[in-house]
Design a protein around this motif. Structure first.
Motif, PDB file in Angstrom:
ATOM      1  N   TYR A 139      96.756 117.363  21.220  1.00  0.00           N
ATOM      2  CA  TYR A 139      97.164 118.756  21.100  1.00  0.00           C
ATOM      3  C   TYR A 139      98.496 118.926  20.362  1.00  0.00           C
ATOM      4  CZ  TYR A 139      93.500 119.235  24.555  1.00  0.00           C
ATOM      5  OH  TYR A 139      92.294 119.181  25.208  1.00  0.00           O
ATOM      6  N   THR A 140      98.918 117.901  19.613  1.00  0.00           N
ATOM      7  CA  THR A 140     100.140 117.988  18.816  1.00  0.00           C
ATOM      8  C   THR A 140      99.780 117.784  17.348  1.00  0.00           C
ATOM      9  OG1 THR A 140     101.437 117.116  20.669  1.00  0.00           O
ATOM     10  CG2 THR A 140     102.452 117.055  18.497  1.00  0.00           C
ATOM     11  N   ASP A 141     100.112 118.780  16.541  1.00  0.00           N
ATOM     12  CA  ASP A 141      99.793 118.700  15.110  1.00  0.00           C
ATOM     13  C   ASP A 141     100.990 118.266  14.276  1.00  0.00           C
ATOM     14  OD1 ASP A 141      97.177 119.540  15.561  1.00  0.00           O
ATOM     15  OD2 ASP A 141      97.771 121.656  15.512  1.00  0.00           O
TER      16      ASP A 141
ATOM     17  N   GLY B 108     103.577 120.018  21.018  1.00  0.00           N
ATOM     18  CA  GLY B 108     102.299 120.591  20.607  1.00  0.00           C
ATOM     19  C   GLY B 108     102.116 122.038  20.985  1.00  0.00           C
ATOM     20  N   ASN B 109     100.844 122.402  21.270  1.00  0.00           N
ATOM     21  CA  ASN B 109     100.471 123.800  21.471  1.00  0.00           C
ATOM     22  C   ASN B 109     100.948 124.377  22.801  1.00  0.00           C
ATOM     23  OD1 ASN B 109      99.107 123.571  19.027  1.00  0.00           O
ATOM     24  ND2 ASN B 109      97.178 122.995  20.031  1.00  0.00           N
TER      25      ASN B 109
ATOM     26  N   HIS C 152      91.933 125.026  26.574  1.00  0.00           N
ATOM     27  CA  HIS C 152      91.397 125.988  25.624  1.00  0.00           C
ATOM     28  C   HIS C 152      89.898 125.767  25.491  1.00  0.00           C
ATOM     29  CE1 HIS C 152      95.524 126.951  24.452  1.00  0.00           C
ATOM     30  NE2 HIS C 152      95.734 125.648  24.395  1.00  0.00           N
TER      31      HIS C 152
ATOM     32  N   ASP D 192      88.732 123.221  23.116  1.00  0.00           N
ATOM     33  CA  ASP D 192      88.960 121.814  23.443  1.00  0.00           C
ATOM     34  C   ASP D 192      87.687 121.116  23.882  1.00  0.00           C
ATOM     35  OD1 ASP D 192      91.573 122.370  22.917  1.00  0.00           O
ATOM     36  OD2 ASP D 192      92.133 122.659  25.012  1.00  0.00           O
TER      37      ASP D 192
ATOM     38  N   SER E  44     105.358 123.362  30.769  1.00  0.00           N
ATOM     39  CA  SER E  44     104.760 123.670  29.465  1.00  0.00           C
ATOM     40  C   SER E  44     105.019 125.121  29.092  1.00  0.00           C
ATOM     41  CB  SER E  44     103.253 123.389  29.507  1.00  0.00           C
ATOM     42  OG  SER E  44     102.658 123.643  28.270  1.00  0.00           O
TER      43      SER E  44
ATOM     44  N   GLU F  88     103.741 127.842  25.825  1.00  0.00           N
ATOM     45  CA  GLU F  88     102.859 127.959  24.660  1.00  0.00           C
ATOM     46  C   GLU F  88     103.649 127.882  23.351  1.00  0.00           C
ATOM     47  OE1 GLU F  88      99.072 130.359  24.787  1.00  0.00           O
ATOM     48  OE2 GLU F  88     100.271 131.460  26.269  1.00  0.00           O
ATOM     49  N   ASN F  89     103.096 127.096  22.436  1.00  0.00           N
ATOM     50  CA  ASN F  89     103.654 126.902  21.081  1.00  0.00           C
ATOM     51  C   ASN F  89     104.989 126.170  21.079  1.00  0.00           C
ATOM     52  OD1 ASN F  89     101.445 128.364  19.964  1.00  0.00           O
ATOM     53  ND2 ASN F  89     102.510 130.299  20.395  1.00  0.00           N
ATOM     54  N   LYS F  90     105.413 125.629  22.248  1.00  0.00           N
ATOM     55  CA  LYS F  90     106.672 124.885  22.285  1.00  0.00           C
ATOM     56  C   LYS F  90     106.493 123.459  22.817  1.00  0.00           C
ATOM     57  CE  LYS F  90     109.920 128.721  22.600  1.00  0.00           C
ATOM     58  NZ  LYS F  90     111.066 129.303  23.330  1.00  0.00           N
TER      59      LYS F  90
END
Length: 782
Positions: free
Chosen positions: A419-421, A449-450, A468, A471, A498, A500-502
């Motif tokens: 989940y990390t781009d 990641g996301n 998600h 997934d 966690s 989101e987006n961080k």
């Protein structure tokens, strides 16, 4: 209602106690009246005892009375009785003072007159001074009035010569005068005391009236309470009758409704039963399909894994560069881990039932963490993600399960990379807490990641749950569920942070035992190299690379191999020629391994007694039982360990020495007994009874000892200390009857050990008791 009736039927104990109070007040009045006339102390003690009992009864009534009004009345009653008792005591003392003071003063004056007459020079006649014993005995007053009578008699006799009053007459006159004065004084004092008594009697009467009034008032209250209780019971009975009528009507209506409902229920139940029966059949079909799917999937996955693991081991035996060996080690570790992971995924129910056992071994925790990261180096590099490790004061060696740690870290790192781009995945480890040789490791995997939505952060640890919907194309959703189960199995915890987006940070807190300083993992003793020779072996498998792998394994051994590609070929070979060993896959086209062995065992062919080894992708309890029933000597799961396979072949192809011979019987020297020591003596039994009696006692001794020894073994197995002590106690009397002193000593020691010694020590002592008993029994049988 029944409870209320039972309560109302009980006597009013407060009324009974009030009657006892009245009785003791009357007893006080009676005894004080007697005491006034007879100053015997026993009556005064009786008075005081009755007063004390009265106060005790009143206190008991106060403790049982919740009403404030009644409490105040009881306090008043107690006060009035106390004051009345004081007045009665004063009246008794006044009477005593009246009588005692008058007599004492009068006696003293008369004695003074007797010792000091008014005319000191007068002649005292012998009659006046000398008294006979009889006169002294009669007392002072009799003598006094006796003389008075004599004087009167003499006065009647004419005296020719007037000689004047004699000394006795003068004394008599003075005494009479003193008596008259004492009478006057006594009457005056008596009048004063009687006035005081009269006043005390009036006060006592007032208190007595108040006591009677208070008792009557309290009795009235208690009677009213009883009447109120009766009225409440009558009201309850009346309302209960109404309720019974209503209940009966409702019951009838309910019965009618119930009958109608039951009829409807029976009709619906039949319909539901038909639906349930269909659902059951469907569920059984699904379960059977699932079972077949898992079995087939396991077989399909394990078959290539068998080749990967097997050929990797074969390649590691060859010469290669350091880099190649390093890469191949990664392949081997990955395949080993995949096998462990496959076992857990295919047996998820075992994890759910907490049946997975953690291993306890010393391992290099840093090495395991590094290896967990290295597995994903290529995958991270392909995505352009940096892998980082940060260790803070991490000990090198700990005691725990390295496979489970690697499995948990693989799941977390895999998810982080998945989940990390862009960015990085960081593995951070440090000691969170430390206490002597116990510590808690904090291992965190942080990615950029996301992130995971707050609403799903708790759900992602559930089975088949993913953050998600998209997934679902990237995995099964079991990774975090298995990790969570393993963390709980370690008695640790897992934390998630966690946004989101961080990014996400997964943290494991896992307890481990700290290894000693410079302690290294104990290397397993190197197994002796197994060499197989002069063996003719049949190998049957429908997968060609499995056959090639086994050929590679046996290439360095002096064996001849015959290969079969399905069950029919294997059966044909076994039916026509002898083999020292046959290794069969249990699932093959044509005939399965179970069917082949069963047929060979039932036929009188060349391999009817030959050893057979089964190879299977999964070993379930059913397969173990089936392999045993069909005639396999051993069953092994693929992928197999080479050394384990060779050891199994060595074991089943060589005859074992016969160890079924009975152990030697114990002898006296082995038990530490002196040579010629007498273990029992029947002389006491013979002196008591005849031969039949002795035989019966010996039979009882044997029977009791055999039973107790069996029970002792069971008690040790179940670790029941009381049972050990009780059975030892039961063995003592029969042993004492036979005068078996050595056995008695051993049993007493066993009984003393029951509550304190370890079960191993107890078991050893039971062995000694049994050995001594065996010697005694042998002599008795002889």
């Amino acid at each position: 209602m029944v409870h209320t009736l039972e309560k109302s039927a009980e006597p009013n104990y407060n009324l009974l106690i009030l009657k006892e109070v009245t009785f003791f007040i009357n007893e006080m009045e009676r005894t004080i009246d007697i005491y006034r006339n007879d100053l015997t102390p026993v009556y005064l003690r009786t008075f005081n005892d009755a007063l004390e009992e009265t106060h005790y009864l009143i206190d008991s009534l106060k403790n049982q009375t919740p009403s404030q009004e009644s409490l105040e009345l009881y306090d008043s009653l107690s006060y009035n009785i106390k004051e009345w008792a004081k007045i009665q005591t004063k009246m008794a003392n006044v009477n005593s003072d009246l009588l005692g003071s008058t007599l004492e003063e009068l006696t003293q004056k008369i004695q003074n007159l007797s010792n000091n007459p008014s005319q000191p020079n007068a002649q005292i006649t012998p009659d006046a001074d000398t008294l006979s014993a009889e006169e002294k005995k009669n007392g002072f007053f009799k003598r006094l009035f006796g003389r008075k009578n004599k004087v009167n008699e003499e006065a009647l006799v004419p005296d020719s010569v007037d000689q004047g009053p004699t000394q006795s007459e003068l004394l008599q006159r003075e005494i009479l005068a003193e008596l008259e004065a004492a009478k006057t004084q006594s009457l005056k004092k008596n009048s004063e005391l009687r006035f005081e008594i009269h006043q005390l009697e009036q006060e006592a009467a007032v208190y007595q009236e108040q006591i009677v009034a208070l008792i009557e008032q309290l009795e009235t209250i208690e009677i009213e309470n009883s009447n109120e209780n009766v009225r409440s019971v009558e009201a309850l009975a009346k309302s209960t009758n109404q309720e019974i009528v209503v209940f009966s009507a409702l019951s009838s209506a309910l019965l009618l409704i119930t009958i109608i409902s039951q009829l409807n229920y029976i009709a619906r139940n039949r319909k539901y039963q038909r639906a349930l029966s269909n659902a059951k059949v469907h569920a059984e079909e699904l379960a059977s399909t699932k079972e077949k799917f898992l079995a087939n999937m396991s077989h399909e996955i394990r078959t290539p894994m068998n080749a990967i693991a097997g050929f990797t081991n074969q390649l590691l035996k060859t010469d290669m560069t350091a880099k190649q060996r390093d890469q191949l080690e990664v392949v081997k570790n990955s395949s080993d881990h995949l096998i462990h992971l496959l076992n857990d995924i295919l047996d998820l129910s075992k994890l759910q039932a907490n049946k997975v056992k953690l291993e306890e071994e010393i391992f290099d925790i840093k090495s395991v963490l590094f290896e967990s990261m290295r597995i994903f180096e290529d995958k991270a590099e392909a995505k352009g993600i940096a892998l980082k490790t940060e260790f803070e004061t991490v000990p090198r060696y700990v005691t725990g399960d390295p496979h489970r740690l690697r499995q948990m870290m693989t799941n977390l790192i895999s998810n982080a990379i998945k989940y990390t781009d862009h960015g990085s995945v960081t593995l951070h480890a440090k000691v969170e807490r430390k206490d002597n040789n116990q510590m808690t490791m904090r291992i965190a995997v942080k990615d950029t990641g996301n992130g995971i939505p707050k609403a799903k952060q708790k759900r992602i640890f559930e089975e088949f749950e993913q953050a998600h919907t998209a997934d679902q194309q990237q995995g099964t959703g079991l990774g975090l569920a298995i990790t969570n189960m393993l963390v709980r199995l370690h008695k640790g915890s897992i934390l998630i942070d966690s946004e989101e987006n961080k990014g996400t940070e997964m943290t494991l807190l896992i307890p481990y035992k700290l290894g000693r300083k410079n302690q290294k993992p104990e290397k397993e003793p190197k197994a002796p190299k197994i060499e197989l020779s002069n063996l003719h072996i049949l190998i049957a498998d429908d997968e060609p690379f499995n056959l090639k792998l086994l050929e590679a394994v046996f290439s360095s051994h002096d064996v001849s191999l015959v290969l079969a590609h399905d069950g029919s070929q294997a059966y044909e070979q076994l039916a026509n020629q002898h083999f020292d060993l046959a290794i069969l896959d249990v699932k093959m086209p044509g005939l399965s391994g179970f069917e082949i062995v069963e047929k060979i065992r039932n036929e009188k062919g060349p391999n009817q007694s030959a050893p057979f080894i089964a190879l299977t992708a999964t070993i379930s309890d059913q397969e173990k039982l089936q392999s045993k029933n069909s005639g396999f000597n051993s069953i092994m799961r693929k992928p197999f360990d080479e050394q384990e396979l060779l050891a199994t072949i060595k074991d089943v192809t060589q005859k074992k020495p016969d160890t079924s011979s009975k152990p030697k019987e114990p002898n006296a020297s082995q038990l530490g007994l002196a040579a010629g020591e007498v273990l029992f003596d029947l002389s006491t039994l013979k002196s008591i009874g005849d031969k039949d009696f002795v035989d019966e006692m010996i039979h009882t001794f044997k029977q009791s000892a055999n039973t107790s020894l069996k029970n002792l073994r069971k008690a040790v197995k179940l670790q029941i200390r009381n049972g050990i002590s009780d059975e030892a106690h039961k063995m003592l009397p029969p042993a004492r009857h036979l005068s078996a002193k050595t056995l008695v000593t051993a049993i007493e020691k066993l009984q003393n050990m029951a509550n304190t010694a370890s079960f191993e020590q107890i078991s050893n002592q039971i062995d000694r008791v049994e050995s001594i008993y065996t010697l005694i029994k042998k002599d008795l049988d002889a």
